[in-house]
Design a protein around this motif. Structure first.
Motif, PDB file in Angstrom:
ATOM      1  N   MET A   1       0.877  -1.107  -0.072  1.00 30.82           N
ATOM      2  CA  MET A   1       0.024   0.041   0.095  1.00 30.82           C
ATOM      3  C   MET A   1       1.053   1.193   0.087  1.00 30.82           C
ATOM      4  SD  MET A   1      -3.376   1.087   0.168  1.00 30.82           S
ATOM      5  CE  MET A   1      -4.168  -0.485   0.933  1.00 30.82           C
ATOM      6  N   LEU A   2       0.525   2.085  -0.843  1.00 30.97           N
ATOM      7  CA  LEU A   2       1.467   3.377  -1.040  1.00 30.97           C
ATOM      8  C   LEU A   2       0.554   4.448  -0.504  1.00 30.97           C
ATOM      9  CD1 LEU A   2       2.783   3.361  -4.551  1.00 30.97           C
ATOM     10  CD2 LEU A   2       3.863   2.709  -2.513  1.00 30.97           C
ATOM     11  N   PHE A   3       1.328   5.586   0.241  1.00 28.72           N
ATOM     12  CA  PHE A   3       0.571   6.595   0.817  1.00 28.72           C
ATOM     13  C   PHE A   3       1.401   7.895   0.050  1.00 28.72           C
ATOM     14  CE2 PHE A   3      -1.537   9.531   3.705  1.00 28.72           C
ATOM     15  CZ  PHE A   3      -0.691  10.553   3.761  1.00 28.72           C
ATOM     16  N   LEU A   4       0.529   8.533  -0.699  1.00 27.10           N
ATOM     17  CA  LEU A   4       0.724   9.678  -1.545  1.00 27.10           C
ATOM     18  C   LEU A   4       0.098  10.856  -0.875  1.00 27.10           C
ATOM     19  CD1 LEU A   4       0.222   7.829  -4.787  1.00 27.10           C
ATOM     20  CD2 LEU A   4       2.479   8.238  -3.691  1.00 27.10           C
ATOM     21  N   ARG A   5       1.014  11.783  -0.534  1.00 17.80           N
ATOM     22  CA  ARG A   5       0.724  13.186   0.422  1.00 17.80           C
ATOM     23  C   ARG A   5       0.655  14.220  -0.761  1.00 17.80           C
ATOM     24  NH1 ARG A   5       4.520  16.362   2.295  1.00 17.80           N
ATOM     25  NH2 ARG A   5       6.893  15.769   1.842  1.00 17.80           N
ATOM     26  N   SER A   6      -0.080  15.015  -0.251  1.00 21.91           N
ATOM     27  CA  SER A   6      -0.270  16.389  -0.916  1.00 21.91           C
ATOM     28  C   SER A   6      -0.635  16.262  -2.523  1.00 21.91           C
ATOM     29  CB  SER A   6       0.915  17.273  -0.916  1.00 21.91           C
ATOM     30  OG  SER A   6       1.405  17.348   0.514  1.00 21.91           O
ATOM     31  N   LEU A   7      -1.790  15.695  -2.629  1.00 21.36           N
ATOM     32  CA  LEU A   7      -2.402  15.473  -4.073  1.00 21.36           C
ATOM     33  C   LEU A   7      -3.136  16.875  -4.323  1.00 21.36           C
ATOM     34  CD1 LEU A   7      -3.919  12.069  -3.981  1.00 21.36           C
ATOM     35  CD2 LEU A   7      -1.611  12.655  -4.699  1.00 21.36           C
ATOM     36  N   PRO A   8      -3.170  17.252  -5.599  1.00 24.70           N
ATOM     37  CA  PRO A   8      -3.917  18.255  -6.190  1.00 24.70           C
ATOM     38  C   PRO A   8      -5.254  18.248  -5.892  1.00 24.70           C
ATOM     39  CG  PRO A   8      -2.180  17.680  -8.022  1.00 24.70           C
ATOM     40  CD  PRO A   8      -2.298  16.662  -6.769  1.00 24.70           C
ATOM     41  N   GLU A   9      -6.080  19.310  -5.185  1.00 25.11           N
ATOM     42  CA  GLU A   9      -7.214  19.300  -5.127  1.00 25.11           C
ATOM     43  C   GLU A   9      -8.003  18.774  -6.524  1.00 25.11           C
ATOM     44  OE1 GLU A   9     -10.833  22.088  -3.439  1.00 25.11           O
ATOM     45  OE2 GLU A   9      -8.820  22.852  -3.394  1.00 25.11           O
ATOM     46  N   GLY A  10      -9.068  17.870  -6.167  1.00 23.05           N
ATOM     47  CA  GLY A  10      -9.867  17.710  -7.464  1.00 23.05           C
ATOM     48  C   GLY A  10      -9.277  16.337  -8.286  1.00 23.05           C
ATOM     49  N   MET A  11      -8.039  15.884  -7.948  1.00 20.62           N
ATOM     50  CA  MET A  11      -7.559  14.653  -8.510  1.00 20.62           C
ATOM     51  C   MET A  11      -8.364  13.540  -8.152  1.00 20.62           C
ATOM     52  SD  MET A  11      -3.811  12.795  -8.250  1.00 20.62           S
ATOM     53  CE  MET A  11      -3.232  13.637  -9.670  1.00 20.62           C
ATOM     54  N   THR A  12      -8.607  12.759  -9.095  1.00 20.42           N
ATOM     55  CA  THR A  12      -9.684  11.506  -8.903  1.00 20.42           C
ATOM     56  C   THR A  12      -8.589  10.397  -8.907  1.00 20.42           C
ATOM     57  OG1 THR A  12      -9.780  11.059 -11.322  1.00 20.42           O
ATOM     58  CG2 THR A  12     -11.254  12.719 -10.549  1.00 20.42           C
ATOM     59  N   CYS A  13      -9.526   9.119  -8.493  1.00 19.52           N
ATOM     60  CA  CYS A  13      -8.552   7.887  -8.394  1.00 19.52           C
ATOM     61  C   CYS A  13      -8.208   7.456  -9.933  1.00 19.52           C
ATOM     62  CB  CYS A  13      -9.555   6.741  -7.708  1.00 19.52           C
ATOM     63  SG  CYS A  13      -9.311   6.855  -6.028  1.00 19.52           S
ATOM     64  N   LYS A  14      -9.037   7.528 -10.790  1.00 26.55           N
ATOM     65  CA  LYS A  14      -8.823   7.282 -12.091  1.00 26.55           C
ATOM     66  C   LYS A  14      -7.570   8.013 -12.619  1.00 26.55           C
ATOM     67  CE  LYS A  14     -10.840   7.195 -16.809  1.00 26.55           C
ATOM     68  NZ  LYS A  14     -12.148   7.626 -17.375  1.00 26.55           N
ATOM     69  N   GLU A  15      -7.463   9.320 -12.315  1.00 25.70           N
ATOM     70  CA  GLU A  15      -6.200  10.023 -12.720  1.00 25.70           C
ATOM     71  C   GLU A  15      -4.916   9.469 -12.265  1.00 25.70           C
ATOM     72  OE1 GLU A  15      -7.801  14.431 -13.866  1.00 25.70           O
ATOM     73  OE2 GLU A  15      -7.776  13.762 -11.484  1.00 25.70           O
ATOM     74  N   LEU A  16      -5.119   9.239 -10.658  1.00 28.72           N
ATOM     75  CA  LEU A  16      -4.153   8.861 -10.033  1.00 28.72           C
ATOM     76  C   LEU A  16      -3.578   7.377 -10.475  1.00 28.72           C
ATOM     77  CD1 LEU A  16      -1.994   9.082  -7.694  1.00 28.72           C
ATOM     78  CD2 LEU A  16      -3.874   8.501  -6.027  1.00 28.72           C
ATOM     79  N   LYS A  17      -4.565   6.414 -10.682  1.00 28.12           N
ATOM     80  CA  LYS A  17      -4.228   5.280 -11.297  1.00 28.12           C
ATOM     81  C   LYS A  17      -3.233   5.355 -12.519  1.00 28.12           C
ATOM     82  CE  LYS A  17      -7.632   2.499  -9.190  1.00 28.12           C
ATOM     83  NZ  LYS A  17      -9.071   1.484  -9.574  1.00 28.12           N
ATOM     84  N   SER A  18      -3.889   6.145 -13.349  1.00 30.17           N
ATOM     85  CA  SER A  18      -3.281   6.447 -14.638  1.00 30.17           C
ATOM     86  C   SER A  18      -1.840   6.744 -14.642  1.00 30.17           C
ATOM     87  CB  SER A  18      -4.081   7.334 -15.611  1.00 30.17           C
ATOM     88  OG  SER A  18      -3.560   7.576 -16.668  1.00 30.17           O
ATOM     89  N   ILE A  19      -1.647   7.960 -13.594  1.00 29.03           N
ATOM     90  CA  ILE A  19      -0.029   8.342 -13.455  1.00 29.03           C
ATOM     91  C   ILE A  19       0.628   7.182 -13.085  1.00 29.03           C
ATOM     92  CG2 ILE A  19       1.299   9.797 -12.049  1.00 29.03           C
ATOM     93  CD1 ILE A  19      -1.179  11.823 -11.992  1.00 29.03           C
TER      94      ILE A  19
END
Length: 84
Positions: A1-19
């Motif tokens: 499990m990864l913890f990613l901090r300080s994501l941009p407001e409005g980022m979706t899981c779909k975008e994060l998975k794609s990255i």
């Protein structure tokens, strides 16, 4: 499990998975990423009760754990709509 901090407001899981998938495919040996390693994703916000500011963070499950560790060192997120 990864913890990613300080994501941009409005980022979706779909975008994060794609990255994450794009990063893994570009940077890590092919046999490790063939099985679509991103299993689950959650994004949550934390609000400071004193000043009302919000931070956005993500939890992403990647299997195998070795791949998750390698991916963490490669992921850089700056904008919600930009891929690496």
């Amino acid at each position: 499990m990864l913890f990613l901090r300080s994501l941009p407001e409005g980022m979706t899981c779909k975008e994060l998975k794609s990255i994450i998938r794009t990063t893994i495919r570009r940077s890590i040996a092919r046999p490790l990423w063939l099985a679509t390693p991103v299993r689950d994703c959650s994004i949550f916000s934390i609000t400071d009760p004193e000043n009302g500011s919000r931070e956005f963070h993500g939890l992403v499950e990647i299997q195998p754990a070795k791949l998750a560790a390698e991916a963490l060192s490669l992921i850089h997120i700056s904008e919600p709509t930009r891929l690496l």
